[in-house]
Structure formats: structure tokens, C-alpha cells
Design a protein around this motif. Structure first.
Motif, PDB file in Angstrom:
ATOM      1  N   UNK A 250       0.433  -0.886   0.469  1.00 50.67           N
ATOM      2  CA  UNK A 250      -0.065  -0.247  -0.563  1.00 50.67           C
ATOM      3  C   UNK A 250       0.871   1.543  -0.200  1.00 50.67           C
ATOM      4  N   UNK A 251       0.415   2.388  -0.503  1.00 54.16           N
ATOM      5  CA  UNK A 251       0.963   3.453  -0.288  1.00 54.16           C
ATOM      6  C   UNK A 251       0.399   4.728   1.093  1.00 54.16           C
ATOM      7  N   UNK A 252       1.454   5.059   1.502  1.00 59.84           N
ATOM      8  CA  UNK A 252       1.056   5.528   2.666  1.00 59.84           C
ATOM      9  C   UNK A 252       1.090   7.176   2.241  1.00 59.84           C
ATOM     10  N   UNK A 253      -0.364   7.741   2.158  1.00 64.47           N
ATOM     11  CA  UNK A 253      -1.049   8.567   2.038  1.00 64.47           C
ATOM     12  C   UNK A 253      -0.909  10.080   2.682  1.00 64.47           C
ATOM     13  N   UNK A 254      -1.275   9.787   3.736  1.00 66.15           N
ATOM     14  CA  UNK A 254      -1.145  10.943   5.344  1.00 66.15           C
ATOM     15  C   UNK A 254      -0.490   9.589   6.383  1.00 66.15           C
ATOM     16  N   UNK A 255       0.368  10.287   6.303  1.00 68.73           N
ATOM     17  CA  UNK A 255       1.302   9.413   7.479  1.00 68.73           C
ATOM     18  C   UNK A 255       1.158   9.576   9.415  1.00 68.73           C
ATOM     19  N   UNK A 256       0.719  11.097   8.858  1.00 66.64           N
ATOM     20  CA  UNK A 256       0.237  11.606  10.408  1.00 66.64           C
ATOM     21  C   UNK A 256      -0.565  11.072  10.434  1.00 66.64           C
ATOM     22  N   UNK A 257      -1.950  10.803  10.157  1.00 69.33           N
ATOM     23  CA  UNK A 257      -3.157   9.716  10.512  1.00 69.33           C
ATOM     24  C   UNK A 257      -3.294   8.475  10.033  1.00 69.33           C
ATOM     25  N   UNK A 258      -2.212   8.182   9.077  1.00 66.28           N
ATOM     26  CA  UNK A 258      -2.173   6.553   9.507  1.00 66.28           C
ATOM     27  C   UNK A 258      -2.683   6.387   8.328  1.00 66.28           C
ATOM     28  N   UNK A 259      -2.981   6.662   7.074  1.00 63.31           N
ATOM     29  CA  UNK A 259      -4.241   6.847   5.597  1.00 63.31           C
ATOM     30  C   UNK A 259      -2.960   6.285   4.879  1.00 63.31           C
ATOM     31  N   UNK A 260      -3.619   5.012   4.373  1.00 62.79           N
ATOM     32  CA  UNK A 260      -2.692   4.501   3.261  1.00 62.79           C
ATOM     33  C   UNK A 260      -3.698   4.534   2.219  1.00 62.79           C
ATOM     34  N   UNK A 261      -2.966   3.873   0.734  1.00 62.98           N
ATOM     35  CA  UNK A 261      -4.148   3.937  -0.202  1.00 62.98           C
ATOM     36  C   UNK A 261      -3.959   2.313  -0.536  1.00 62.98           C
ATOM     37  N   UNK A 262      -5.236   1.219  -0.864  1.00 65.49           N
ATOM     38  CA  UNK A 262      -4.835   0.297  -1.288  1.00 65.49           C
ATOM     39  C   UNK A 262      -6.023   0.076  -2.594  1.00 65.49           C
ATOM     40  N   UNK A 263      -5.164   0.088  -4.147  1.00 69.18           N
ATOM     41  CA  UNK A 263      -6.588  -0.074  -4.751  1.00 69.18           C
ATOM     42  C   UNK A 263      -7.394   0.942  -4.350  1.00 69.18           C
ATOM     43  N   UNK A 264      -7.030   2.186  -5.017  1.00 73.12           N
ATOM     44  CA  UNK A 264      -7.847   3.846  -5.106  1.00 73.12           C
ATOM     45  C   UNK A 264      -8.935   3.668  -4.113  1.00 73.12           C
ATOM     46  N   UNK A 265      -8.024   2.411  -2.448  1.00 74.19           N
ATOM     47  CA  UNK A 265      -9.148   2.834  -1.529  1.00 74.19           C
ATOM     48  C   UNK A 265      -8.358   3.550  -0.215  1.00 74.19           C
ATOM     49  N   UNK A 266      -9.064   4.409   0.398  1.00 71.60           N
ATOM     50  CA  UNK A 266      -7.652   5.015   0.688  1.00 71.60           C
ATOM     51  C   UNK A 266      -8.623   4.226   2.844  1.00 71.60           C
ATOM     52  N   UNK A 267      -7.933   3.811   3.692  1.00 71.39           N
ATOM     53  CA  UNK A 267      -7.615   3.380   4.430  1.00 71.39           C
ATOM     54  C   UNK A 267      -7.562   3.782   5.236  1.00 71.39           C
ATOM     55  N   UNK A 268      -7.681   4.167   7.191  1.00 74.52           N
ATOM     56  CA  UNK A 268      -6.835   5.124   8.695  1.00 74.52           C
ATOM     57  C   UNK A 268      -6.412   3.459   8.777  1.00 74.52           C
ATOM     58  N   UNK A 269      -5.849   3.911   9.277  1.00 73.00           N
ATOM     59  CA  UNK A 269      -4.770   2.399  10.384  1.00 73.00           C
ATOM     60  C   UNK A 269      -4.358   2.657  11.284  1.00 73.00           C
ATOM     61  N   UNK A 270      -5.071   3.248  12.871  1.00 71.96           N
ATOM     62  CA  UNK A 270      -4.378   4.036  13.577  1.00 71.96           C
ATOM     63  C   UNK A 270      -3.206   3.505  14.042  1.00 71.96           C
ATOM     64  N   UNK A 271      -2.503   2.108  13.982  1.00 67.86           N
ATOM     65  CA  UNK A 271      -1.787   1.671  14.770  1.00 67.86           C
ATOM     66  C   UNK A 271      -0.063   2.710  13.744  1.00 67.86           C
ATOM     67  N   UNK A 272      -0.176   2.792  12.815  1.00 64.50           N
ATOM     68  CA  UNK A 272       0.667   2.957  12.136  1.00 64.50           C
ATOM     69  C   UNK A 272       0.988   4.573  12.061  1.00 64.50           C
ATOM     70  N   UNK A 273       0.212   4.685  13.211  1.00 60.93           N
ATOM     71  CA  UNK A 273       0.515   6.594  12.911  1.00 60.93           C
ATOM     72  C   UNK A 273       1.747   6.831  13.941  1.00 60.93           C
TER      73      UNK A 273
END
Lengths: 353, 262
Positions: A242-265
Motif C-alpha cells: 500500500x502507499x502511505x498517503x497521510x503518515x500523521x493520520x496513518x492513512x494508506x491507499x489500497x487499490x484506490x481505497x483510502x484506509x486509516x490504520x490507527x497503529x501506523x501513526x
């Protein structure tokens, strides 16, 4: 202090280093499994503890005493082999009594101990039989009793269940664990079977290429694998990038779908970085779920009926993933080629380092 | 009768005639000591001969000692080679085969030259010393058979794991060999022992050249000086051999743990 300590163990056979800087502390009465694929060095570690291999460097300490240089017969370590290794010329009772006779114990003590051991393994009436008159499971129980009769300080089990059929394997593994708990004996169990290791161990050491990739409780090993090898070797894992789109929020992009993963922050990732993530098949669900779950459209590619569980292979864009769902007799299983929605909880995503 | 069965019987009968006819002829001849009737006179004469009893008992004692010596040398060697030095197996096998290509006369002249009364170890200077030399010679001659028998026995058991299991239970090497290895290769050892026994009982060159009163030289002497007694001796020698084989069979049957696996 740990009862059994393996300190910086290294073992080389010629130019090949099969065990590299192996460290392990085992508490008194603990049941630790060495888990790994063939050739990862787990049996070599066990054989070094037993004294059948000398470490190229490092130390083996049992109950505070350095036993690295001692012969196998001087270590008081019980060993159970995959091939049972019962003495064919001795009866079951003779096999169990062997170590006690070698130690020149009084005959009445030997008789009592043999009787106790036969009772412990659930074969009180088979003392006069010869090994060839027993089934595989019975032979392995006798081998266990023989190893335990001398009251070893450490019990070593070298794939003791591998030669048995599936049903006996499960019942014997539970019996081994019960006996180990009853006697409170420090035990190291070598296996390549993850289910065995996870089901009976206090802690599991996952070994890869001679190293301990991760040491932890079965729960930690399965749910928080520290390396890609552990994540892949223990259980089934759906891995994807996946590509990190917003590191501070822990948001990544998988197949054009944005997912926020809390523990990635907390992972100190940078925007635009590619990360490898994993997801267990049981963490994915068929059908839509409310937030914070993420819902993704998918196509069913394959359906495997495994009895209590149905394993699906679904395609999500470029990725193919496995999903385990419980079999319910009232519901029809999904059909191959059918369109469906898959949901996942972002907290179940595992970051593979 | 099927074609295959018919030919099996033909081969069996031909083999039986080949092996048994000379024996029956020898036995028949040994019974002809008294003119016109069959009798056991030749056997009586042999058994009454004090030299027969002396030489046979001498050879039997020496054969038993040779078996013990052979086992003491061969068993630990074969065990160690199988366990720790498998790469040396071809070399050890070659060495154990040497007695088949080196004639006994070479061995005995070597002994006489090395251990004569003028040497540092004058074994030929005393009767017991010479007996010891003879026993060593017999052990050498039986080495190919004894080694192969024991090695075959060791191959049939999981030696490495069994040894490791015993070591982890605190057993010493001596305990492992005496209480586990030997009982598990007993049948193989008995085969080796029987062959050794047969070799020692019939051996002539070593005993004759070391001038010891063994059964082999006695049989040769008897063959050159009597008519019917040598035939009786040959039959007795066969009887001893077959008794040994019977004993092996009997012991094998009593060895419970050699029964087939389920």
C-alpha cells in the motif's frame, strides 16, 4: 534467573553456519517450542542442549551450571526422538527402567518408578510387552516415560509426533502437555508444525536460517509477527503493498481505497512510502460492515469447503486474498465468479517489517 | 504341475544330490570297517582314541577363545565405524578382507619371525604364548566373516538414535555395547561365531606350523594313516557343524524381540 540459558550459540558444519547467534532464556517449568522449516537449525539447537553437537561458540547453562563441555550422559537431560528409539531387546518396563539401572538405583525404587511412569502414560498393564507389540502412539508414550523416569532437569522433544497419524498426534500432544504441566518440567519441543507449536507452548521461537526471528507467546507470534518470514510461516497471510498517503493520520491507499490504520501513526512513516501489509484470512469478512470497517468490492475466484470453515479466494483489484468464513448449514456458500463485498477492520492490518 | 514348480523341484533335487550324495557315500564307507556287515567300529575307534578327545577339546576351547577375541575386536570397531566414522567403512572392509587374499602360511611365518625366542616378545618360547599366537591367527582368519556378520547386524538397527537415547539416559559406551548393541545383533554375532568355530575346528596350517595339538592336524594325520576312521571323522565334523547351526536356529527362536513387526 532463567533455568535454561542458551547464550550466543553458533554452530558451523565446515563452511556452513547452521545456527547463528542463538539466544534463549527458558524459565523453570516452561514449555518452549522451536518452530521452523526443515534446515532452519532447530534440531541442531536441541542437539547442542542434549550434548550431541558441540557449539562452535556460545554457552549452555542449566540451573546456573555451564554444561557446554559436558558429555550427553552427564547432563541429565531427557530426550524423546521422532523415531521413538526404544530398545528392541527390552520390554516396556525394561526400557523405562534402563536409565534408572544405569544410575544404579535400588531395585525397589526402580520398580516403583516404572509402575508410576506406566500409570502416568496410561499404559499400566503393558509393562511386559516388547516395543514391536505396541502401536506408534504407545511406543512414543513409552519413550516419553523412559525419558522422564530418570527425572531429567530438562526434557527435549525432537519432533515426537511427526511419525504418528493425525488423530493420535492431537491426543498425544495434549497428553504430553498435561504430563509436562503435572511434573513441572522445563521442556523444549522441536516441530515444523505451527499448529502443534501454537497449541501447547508457553512460548514459541520461530527460527529462520539459524536465527531466532521472533520469540513470543503463541498469541504474539500469530497476531503480531515481527518479520515477513514469521508472518508467512505461521498461519496463512494475505500480503499486499500500500502507499502511505497521510503518515500523521496513518492513512494508506489500497487499490484506490483510502484506509486509516490507527497503529501506523506510531510507525514514523513518510508520505508516499510503500508499505507491506498483511491480513489474516479470518480478519476479512464477506458482506458489508458499518464504520470503522472498510468495505471493498471483490470477485470470488475459488471456494474450498474445509468442513467447519469455508476458504474463499477473492480478487480485489490486482490482489488475490484468502478469506476464512465459518460454515453455517443454513447459508449457501458463495459461488465462483460471483460479485461480493469484503470488509475488514483496519486494526487487524499487520505491518510487515 | 506348473512348469515353474517342476523346474524348481528339478533344481532342488539336483542340489540335494550334489550336496548329500558324497556325504551319504562317506557315511556308508565309514560303516564298512567290519568285513561284510555295517558297523560303527570306525566311530568307536575314533571316539576311543584319546588323541581325538584331546585335539577336539583343544580346538573347541581355542575356538571359543577366538570367538571372544574376535568379538572383542570386531564389535566395538564395527560399532564405532558405523556410528562415528562411516567414511572409513570401505577401508575397514578392505582390511578385513585381507585374510582372504593373504595365505595363512604367510601369517604364520610372519608370527614365527616376529615372536620367536630371539625376539623382544618371545611368544613361541612357551606353550601358552604359542596358544595365544594361534588364537590371534585364528581371529585374523575369521575376521572377514565375523566383521561382515556383525556389520550386517548393526545395519539392521537404528544404531545412531538408539545410542543417543542410551547416552541421554546416562549410559556409558561399555553399557551401550554390552546391554544394547550385543543383544540386538545377537543372531548376527552367532552367525559370525559359528563361522569362526567352523574355521578353527578344520584349520590345519597355523596349528601344524606352530606345532600345537589341534583337531585339523589330527584329521590330516588320521587321513594319512587309517582307512575308515577318516570317513567317520568327516561325518562327526559334519555333525558338529550341523549341531551349531541347529543351536543358532534355536537361540533365534528364543530371542523374542526379533519377532516380526506388526
Amino acid at each position: 534467573m532463567a533455568f535454561l540459558q542458551l547464550k550466543s550459540l553458533i554452530k558451523s558444519f565446515g563452511p556452513v553456519r547452521v545456527v547463528q547467534e542463538f539466544n534463549l532464556d527458558v524459565a523453570r517449568g516452561e514449555f518452549v517450542s522451536l518452530l521452523g522449516p526443515s534446515g532452519c537449525g532447530k534440531t541442531t539447537v536441541l542437539r547442542m542442549v542434549a550434548g550431541f553437537e558441540s557449539p562452535t561458540s556460545g554457552q549452555i547453562i542449566i540451573d546456573g551450571a555451564d554444561v557446554t563441555g559436558l558429555r550427553p550422559s552427564q547432563r541429565n537431560v531427557g530426550l524423546v526422538f521422532q523415531s521413538y528409539a526404544l530398545f528392541p531387546n527390552l520390554t516396556v518396563a525394561g526400557n523405562i527402567a534402563f536409565g534408572l539401572k544405569v544410575a544404579r538405583k535400588p531395585s525397589d525404587e526402580i520398580a516403583t518408578r516404572v509402575k508410576d511412569m506406566l500409570k502416568l502414560i496410561g499404559l499400566p498393564d503393558l509393562g511386559e510387552r516388547y516395543p514391536f507389540e505396541l502401536s506408534g502412539g504407545q511406543q512414543q508414550r513409552v519413550a516419553l516415560a523412559r525419558a522422564l523416569a530418570v527425572r531429567p532437569r530438562v526434557l527435549l522433544l525432537d519432533e515426537p509426533l511427526s511419525a504418528l497419524d493425525a488423530k493420535i498426534r492431537v491426543s498425544l500432544r495434549d497428553q504430553i502437555r498435561d504430563i509436562q504441566r503435572e511434573l513441572g518440567i522445563t521442556t523444549i519441543f522441536v516441530t515444523h508444525d505451527q499448529e502443534e507449536a501454537l497449541s501447547i507452548s508457553d512460548r514459541v521461537v520461530v527460527m529462520n536460517k539459524g536465527r531466532a526471528d521472533q520469540i513470543g507467546t503463541p498469541h504474539e507470534i500469530y497476531n503480531k509477527p515481527k518479520t515477513e518470514f514469521v508472518a508467512n510461516f505461521v498461519g496463512t497471510l494475505n500480503a499486499f503493498t500500500a502507499v502511505v498517503t497521510h503518515a500523521a493520520k496513518g492513512t494508506i491507499k489500497v487499490n484506490d481505497t483510502a484506509i486509516t490504520v490507527p497503529h501506523l501513526r506510531e510507525m514514523q512513516l513518510t508520505n508516499g512510502a510503500q508499505v507491506k501489509l498483511g491480513l489474516r484470512p479470518e480478519a476479512l469478512h464477506v458482506g458489508k460492515q458499518p464504520a470503522p470497517a472498510t468495505n471493498l468490492p471483490a470477485t470470488v475466484e475459488d471456494v474450498h469447503f474445509l468442513g467447519s470453515v469455508i476458504r474463499l479466494r477473492v480478487r480485489l483489484g490486482d490482489e488475490v486474498m484468502s478469506i476464512d468464513t465459518f460454515n453455517r448449514s443454513t447459508e449457501k456458500p458463495p459461488v465462483i465468479g460471483g460479485k461480493t463485498t469484503i470488509s475488514l477492520n483496519p486494526t487487524d492490518l499487520i505491518l510487515i517489517q | 504341475m506348473k512348469q515353474g514348480t517342476f523346474w524348481s523341484w528339478v533344481v532342488f533335487i539336483a542340489g540335494a544330490i550334489y550336496f548329500f550324495l558324497p556325504l551319504i557315500a562317506t557315511f556308508e564307507f565309514s560303516m564298512r570297517a567290519r568285513r561284510g556287515v555295517y558297523s560303527f567300529d570306525a566311530y568307536r575307534s575314533v571316539l576311543a582314541d584319546p588323541q581325538f578327545r584331546d585335539t577336539l577339546s583343544y580346538s573347541v576351547v581355542l575356538a571359543l577363545l577366538t570367538i571372544v577375541l574376535g568379538l572383542a575386536i570386531v564389535t566395538p570397531t564395527a560399532f564405532w565405524v558405523r556410528l562415528k566414522l562411516p567414511r572409513l567403512r570401505p577401508y575397514i572392509e578392505f582390511i578385513t578382507l585381507l585374510p582372504l587374499v593373504i595365505p595363512p602360511i604367510v601369517i604364520v611365518f610372519g608370527y614365527i619371525r616376529l615372536y620367536n625366542t630371539a625376539s623382544y616378545l618371545p611368544l613361541t618360547g612357551s606353550l601358552r604364548g604359542t596358544d595365544f599366537l594361534l588364537m590371534c591367527g585364528y581371529a585374523t582368519l575369521s575376521l572377514p566373516y565375523m566383521y561382515r556378520a556383525v556389520d550386517t547386524g548393526l545395519r539392521s538397527i537404528d544404531l545412531v538414535t538408539m545410542t543417543e537415547a542410551a547416552q541421554s539416559l546416562g549410559a556409558s559406551w561399555t553399557t551401550i555395547i554390552l546391554r544394547l548393541v550385543l543383544p540386538n545383533v545377537l543372531v548376527a554375532i552367532l552367525s559370525g561365531a559359528f563361522l569362526t568355530f567352523a574355521i578353527v575346528i578344520g584349520e590345519y596350517v597355523l596349528a601344524a606350523l606352530l606345532n600345537r595339538p589341534a583337531f585339523g592336524p589330527y584329521m590330516v594325520w588320521m587321513g594319512g594313516n587309517r582307512a575308515y576312521e577318516p570317513a567317520a571323522l568327516a561325518v562327526i565334523a559334519f555333525a558338529i557343524t550341523w549341531a551349531c547351526m541347529g543351536l543358532i536356529q534355536l537361540l533365534t527362536r528364543f530371542q523374542k524381540h526379533t519377532s516380526k513387526k506388526r
